[in-house]
Design a protein around this motif. Structure first.
Motif, mmCIF file in Angstrom:
data_model
loop_
_atom_site.group_PDB
_atom_site.id
_atom_site.type_symbol
_atom_site.label_atom_id
_atom_site.label_comp_id
_atom_site.label_asym_id
_atom_site.label_seq_id
_atom_site.Cartn_x
_atom_site.Cartn_y
_atom_site.Cartn_z
ATOM 1 N N LEU A 120 27.844 15.669 0.313
ATOM 2 C CA LEU A 120 28.243 16.687 -0.660
ATOM 3 C C LEU A 120 28.007 18.080 -0.091
ATOM 4 C CD1 LEU A 120 29.177 17.614 -3.433
ATOM 5 C CD2 LEU A 120 26.825 17.270 -4.269
ATOM 6 N N ALA A 121 26.877 18.269 0.575
ATOM 7 C CA ALA A 121 26.603 19.570 1.183
ATOM 8 C C ALA A 121 27.691 19.928 2.189
ATOM 9 C CB ALA A 121 25.232 19.547 1.861
ATOM 10 N N HIS A 122 28.113 18.930 2.980
ATOM 11 C CA HIS A 122 29.182 19.166 3.959
ATOM 12 C C HIS A 122 30.479 19.560 3.262
ATOM 13 C CE1 HIS A 122 32.648 17.899 6.443
ATOM 14 N NE2 HIS A 122 31.930 18.370 7.431
ATOM 15 N N ALA A 123 30.790 18.920 2.155
ATOM 16 C CA ALA A 123 32.024 19.241 1.432
ATOM 17 C C ALA A 123 31.966 20.653 0.850
ATOM 18 C CB ALA A 123 32.264 18.212 0.332
ATOM 19 N N TYR A 124 30.810 21.020 0.295
ATOM 20 C CA TYR A 124 30.655 22.397 -0.187
ATOM 21 C C TYR A 124 30.904 23.388 0.947
ATOM 22 C CZ TYR A 124 28.434 21.001 -4.643
ATOM 23 O OH TYR A 124 28.166 20.491 -5.891
ATOM 24 N N GLU A 125 30.318 23.076 2.084
ATOM 25 C CA GLU A 125 30.469 23.949 3.245
ATOM 26 C C GLU A 125 31.933 24.070 3.661
ATOM 27 O OE1 GLU A 125 29.700 23.112 7.855
ATOM 28 O OE2 GLU A 125 27.978 22.738 6.557
ATOM 29 N N ALA A 126 32.639 22.906 3.700
ATOM 30 C CA ALA A 126 34.051 22.928 4.078
ATOM 31 C C ALA A 126 34.880 23.735 3.093
ATOM 32 C CB ALA A 126 34.583 21.503 4.161
ATOM 33 N N ALA A 127 34.437 23.764 1.837
ATOM 34 C CA ALA A 127 35.145 24.533 0.810
ATOM 35 C C ALA A 127 34.748 26.001 0.821
ATOM 36 C CB ALA A 127 34.871 23.934 -0.564
ATOM 37 N N GLY A 128 33.829 26.381 1.674
ATOM 38 C CA GLY A 128 33.406 27.773 1.771
ATOM 39 C C GLY A 128 32.292 28.156 0.818
ATOM 40 N N ASP A 129 31.717 27.178 0.131
ATOM 41 C CA ASP A 129 30.650 27.458 -0.834
ATOM 42 C C ASP A 129 29.301 27.302 -0.135
ATOM 43 O OD1 ASP A 129 28.986 27.771 -2.987
ATOM 44 O OD2 ASP A 129 30.031 26.337 -4.287
ATOM 45 N N LEU A 130 28.965 28.256 0.737
ATOM 46 C CA LEU A 130 27.732 28.168 1.509
ATOM 47 C C LEU A 130 26.503 28.376 0.641
ATOM 48 C CD1 LEU A 130 28.869 30.094 4.711
ATOM 49 C CD2 LEU A 130 28.660 27.633 4.395
ATOM 50 N N GLY A 131 26.666 29.061 -0.475
ATOM 51 C CA GLY A 131 25.540 29.248 -1.388
ATOM 52 C C GLY A 131 25.002 27.929 -1.907
ATOM 53 N N ARG A 132 25.855 26.945 -2.080
ATOM 54 C CA ARG A 132 25.413 25.604 -2.471
ATOM 55 C C ARG A 132 25.106 24.728 -1.251
ATOM 56 N NH1 ARG A 132 29.227 23.420 -7.469
ATOM 57 N NH2 ARG A 132 28.697 25.049 -8.987
ATOM 58 N N ALA A 133 25.886 24.908 -0.200
ATOM 59 C CA ALA A 133 25.775 24.003 0.943
ATOM 60 C C ALA A 133 24.448 24.147 1.667
ATOM 61 C CB ALA A 133 26.928 24.253 1.914
ATOM 62 N N ILE A 134 24.038 25.356 1.995
ATOM 63 C CA ILE A 134 22.840 25.536 2.817
ATOM 64 C C ILE A 134 21.580 25.044 2.116
ATOM 65 C CG2 ILE A 134 21.340 27.266 3.893
ATOM 66 C CD1 ILE A 134 23.848 28.764 4.765
ATOM 67 N N PRO A 135 21.325 25.404 0.848
ATOM 68 C CA PRO A 135 20.123 24.845 0.190
ATOM 69 C C PRO A 135 20.152 23.316 0.113
ATOM 70 C CG PRO A 135 20.967 26.724 -1.035
ATOM 71 C CD PRO A 135 21.995 26.403 -0.007
ATOM 72 N N LEU A 136 21.337 22.739 -0.094
ATOM 73 C CA LEU A 136 21.432 21.287 -0.181
ATOM 74 C C LEU A 136 21.175 20.639 1.182
ATOM 75 C CD1 LEU A 136 21.939 19.312 -2.467
ATOM 76 C CD2 LEU A 136 24.375 19.323 -1.889
ATOM 77 N N HIS A 137 21.666 21.260 2.245
ATOM 78 C CA HIS A 137 21.374 20.768 3.593
ATOM 79 C C HIS A 137 19.873 20.831 3.877
ATOM 80 C CE1 HIS A 137 25.214 19.794 5.294
ATOM 81 N NE2 HIS A 137 25.715 21.028 5.227
ATOM 82 N N LYS A 138 19.240 21.929 3.491
ATOM 83 C CA LYS A 138 17.798 22.062 3.717
ATOM 84 C C LYS A 138 17.027 20.989 2.960
ATOM 85 C CE LYS A 138 17.581 27.046 4.674
ATOM 86 N NZ LYS A 138 17.065 28.351 4.205
ATOM 87 N N THR A 139 17.440 20.734 1.716
ATOM 88 C CA THR A 139 16.776 19.698 0.921
ATOM 89 C C THR A 139 16.948 18.327 1.568
ATOM 90 O OG1 THR A 139 17.115 20.942 -1.118
ATOM 91 C CG2 THR A 139 16.701 18.579 -1.332
ATOM 92 N N ALA A 140 18.172 18.011 1.984
ATOM 93 C CA ALA A 140 18.438 16.717 2.608
ATOM 94 C C ALA A 140 17.639 16.570 3.901
ATOM 95 C CB ALA A 140 19.932 16.562 2.885
ATOM 96 N N LEU A 141 17.559 17.630 4.700
ATOM 97 C CA LEU A 141 16.818 17.568 5.954
ATOM 98 C C LEU A 141 15.331 17.354 5.705
ATOM 99 C CD1 LEU A 141 16.532 17.816 8.997
ATOM 100 C CD2 LEU A 141 16.552 20.312 8.744
ATOM 101 N N ALA A 142 14.773 18.089 4.764
ATOM 102 C CA ALA A 142 13.340 17.947 4.479
ATOM 103 C C ALA A 142 13.012 16.540 3.996
ATOM 104 C CB ALA A 142 12.923 18.984 3.430
#
Length: 739
Positions: free
Chosen positions: A585-607
């Protein structure tokens, strides 16, 4: 049946190598997984410095010394190879020659006897089984193992990546040391040799193939015909009479029998072996055969000739050792080369029985042994004829002779389940050609076999774990057909296989088929298992991923969001499948240009992955790659590039240098360098990535097209910079001077 959740979503997939560094070089090899292999400068120097011992060769040790009627062909072949110093423009390759002809005509024998007669003229003579690109790589690797003692000492524990490294080293060695002969035997697709002929010009290439077309851009060809009547009679007499001088009556009978056999070398050799083993009179043998063949010298006649011979030969073999016939029928359904004795041992009470049966087959010239005598080779024409010997019952269909035995033997030879694929690379790689042969030779109208379905599934799973999902399509297709017949269209195992086939299509870039198959499978999962079953959720996640790959982000994001909510409710917040979906989902947000949602979600998934799976787990690395990719999209290159570099190093250590996820990270690093304006680092990465994608994925795969676009864009940027800096001082405003 194991459900396969979708591989982790990442940035754009790529095939490539690290940016060229001062201490490494790239060597391209071809194969089922074409690669550009990076090699240290030390290894490259070793390839330059190592010398071959005098007379180094690996010619087949089981070859017969008999060779008649081909002296003129040998002379022509030597003349062509010797004079090919500078090739004309119309000739694609210098120093290369291809021999073609129908099965059993004696192509391999001619190549072998050329190599034997002129081996003193070459520094190295190396025989390569060219029936598959993978086998070419393996045989090149064996050359490196022979030349380099460090590798020779570890030959018994080689891994797939090591095989590719050896093949690349062998290519470097051949480039540094001219004067060799490479024999590519049984080439199925001439174009496979283009790469090798193009990069290796310091010696001679000799290929054999049943294909008479497709050679004009690769090498000149010589069509090999049947033996002449006198040579055919000579060959029969030599084998049947064990070298004794024939009487005039025997000579006449040999001439008549040779004519009946169509002067086909393979038929002559097998008839001669039968006559020698049984002591049968040639005239009596002719009467027993009762040959009534068409006069055209084509493949159909050759098969009829061989089939008629076996009506007598198989009777004699069965009388001596019934197990020999069972083994022969079984080998009809495997790959023709390097059939392990251990595979055939599954069909016998003990190793002694196998050895005795194989000895009988060898005596009748039905098989040959590999150089190390641990494997068996069978002629392709022999296999073709054996497969036509079907047994049918009125109104029903059944297995042809040997088919079930082949399925059972291969199934029993599979490596143990539950053991990581990396620990069974060598046995798997040796077994794969026989699994694929079993798949492509599946007879029509034979009963479905759960055993063969499990075999195809296990082989496909191994390839999937190796990052070669795109190559599983034929295995998954047959596995699915088997389960549909045995278990029905909506059994969970059938649905799992359908899901996995969709994933294979997606890996191959065929999103149209993948999406349609995912959608149909999801609808069946919902009906059979319910809306929130884990397998249903996995398929829904996979479908969302296919939408994402196709650029349909509206559907992808909505489906990911709904699936993530269900994963959290059913499996919990920290389950691996939940983490997978959150990453996607984070990747899809990113592909859609919604970095405000993508980056925090990526950080959460990584942690979460670092905590649950560990720092070096492949899924953790994918989250780290995806976070770096998001930083790149946000313009935060100071964070992105170091994170990509660190992640790439871990990928290479954990998954290997050429795993698809490693290649994804390497491609993304090139993209980050380009975004930072460092085209000197970006362009070499893009160039190697494009070359690999063309070899591995094909010229029109979406990922190949992306690499081609990125490389063109980077080169265009360099040209624009060059044009901007080429403005001369005369073009600029001149300062004024005063007296």
């Amino acid at each position: 049946m194991n459900e396969q959740p979708r591989s982790e979503r990442g940035g754009p997939h790529a095939s490539g190598e690290r940016s060229t560094a001062a201490d490494s070089i790239g060597v391209a090899i071809t194969g089922d997984n074409a690669r550009v292999i990076m090699m240290s400068a030390q290894a490259a120097r070793q390839a330059q410095e190592v010398s071959a011992p005098p007379g180094l060769a690996n010619l087949p040790g089981s070859a017969s010394g008999l060779f008649v009627g081909r002296d003129e062909d040998l002379r022509r072949l030597r003349q062509m190879l010797a004079r090919e110093g500078e090739a004309a423009v119309t000739q694609a390759v210098s120093g290369a020659w291809a021999i073609h002809g129908l099965g059993g005509i004696g192509k391999s024998a001619l190549a072998l006897h050329y190599a034997l007669r002129y081996r003193g003229s070459y520094t190295v003579v190396w025989w390569i089984n060219a029936a598959s690109t993978e086998q070419i790589v393996k045989d090149l690797a064996s050359l490196a193992g022979t030349l380099c003692q460090d590798w020779a000492a570890t030959a018994d524990v080689e891994q797939r990546a090591d095989v590719e490294q050896r093949a690349a080293w062998a290519l470097l060695w051949l480039q540094w040391h001219p004067g060799w002969l490479l024999v590519f035997d049984n080439v199925e697709e001439p174009d496979v040799l283009r790469h090798y002929f193009g990069m290796l010009s310091g010696g001679h290439h000799l290929a054999t193939s049943r294909r008479s077309t497709g050679w004009h851009p690769i090498a000149p060809t010589m069509a090999l015909g049947l033996l002449d009547p006198a040579a055919s009679a000579d060959l029969l007499c030599t084998i049947a009479l064990d070298g004794q001088e024939p009487t005039s009556a025997q000579r006449r009978q040999a001439e008549e029998l040779a004519e009946d056999l169509g002067y086909l070398p393979l038929a002559l050799e097998q008839a001669g072996a039968y006559l020698h083993q049984t002591g049968t009179d040639m005239a009596a043998y002719r009467r027993a055969l009762g040959l009534m063949l068409a006069k055209s010298a084509d493949g159909i006649r050759a098969e009829r000739t061989i089939a008629r011979i076996w009506e007598q030969t198989l009777i004699a073999i069965e009388a001596r050792d019934p197990l020999a016939v069972t083994l022969l029928d079984t080998m009809a359904w495997t790959a023709p080369d390097d059939i392990p004795r251990t595979l055939l041992a599954q069909l016998a009470p003990d190793a002694i029985a196998v050895n005795e049966a194989l000895g009988v087959l060898h005596a009748y010239n039905m098989i040959a042994f590999t150089a190390d005598r641990q494997g068996v080779n069978i002629h392709r024409l022999v296999q073709s004829v054996l497969r036509t010997r079907t047994t049918t019952e009125a109104g029903t269909s059944t297995y042809p002779p040997g088919r079930r035995e082949a399925e059972e033997a291969i199934a029993q030879a599979l490596p143990d389940e539950g053991v990581p694929a990396t620990e069974h690379t060598v046995p798997w790689e040796r077994l794969l050609p026989h699994v694929f042969a079993l798949a492509v030779s599946t007879p029509a109208h034979t009963p479905a076999s759960p055993e063969s379905a499990c075999t195809f599934s296990a082989a496909a799973q191994y390839l999937h774990q190796q990052g070669r999902s795109a190559h599983t399509i034929p295995l998954r297709t047959l596995e699915l057909a088997q389960w549909e017949q045995v278990l029905g269209d909506t059994h969970p195992a059938t649905l799992a296989t359908r899901n996995n086939l969709a994933h294979a299509y997606e890996s191959a870039g065929d999103l149209g088929r993948a999406i349609a198959l995912y959608e149909a499978t999801l609808a069946q999962y919902e009906q059979v298992l319910g809306d929130t079953h884990p397998h249903t959720l996995n398929c829904r996640n996979n479908l969302a991923g296919a939408y994402d790959s196709a650029g349909d982000l509206g559907r992808a994001i909505a489906l990911y969001e709904a699936t993530l909510t269900q994963y959290e409710q059913v499996l919990g917040d920290a389950h691996p499948h939940t983490l997978n979906c959150r990453n996607n989902l984070a990747h899809a947000y990113e592909a859609a240009g919604d970095l405000g949602r993508a980056i925090p979600l990526h950080k959460t998934a990584l942690a979460q992955r670092e905590q649950i799976l560990g720092d070096a787990h492949p899924h953790t690395l994918q989250s780290r790659n995806n976070l770096a990719y998001a930083y790149t999209a946000a313009g935060d290159l100071g964070r992105a590039i170091p994170l990509f570099e660190a992640t790439l190093t871990q990928y290479e250590q954990v998954l290997g240098d050429t795993h698809p996820d490693t290649l994804t990270c390497r491609h993304n690093l090139a993209r980050a360098h380009q975004a930072a304006g460092d085209l000197g680092r970006a362009i070499p990465l893009y160039e190697v990535t494009l070359a690999q994608r063309e070899q591995v994925l094909g010229d029109a795969h979406p990922h190949t097209l992306r690499s081609r676009y990125n490389l063109a864009h980077a080169r265009q940027a360099v040209q624009q910079r060059s044009a901007a800096t080429s403005t001369t001082a005369a073009d600029l405003p001149q300062p004024t001077t005063t007296d």
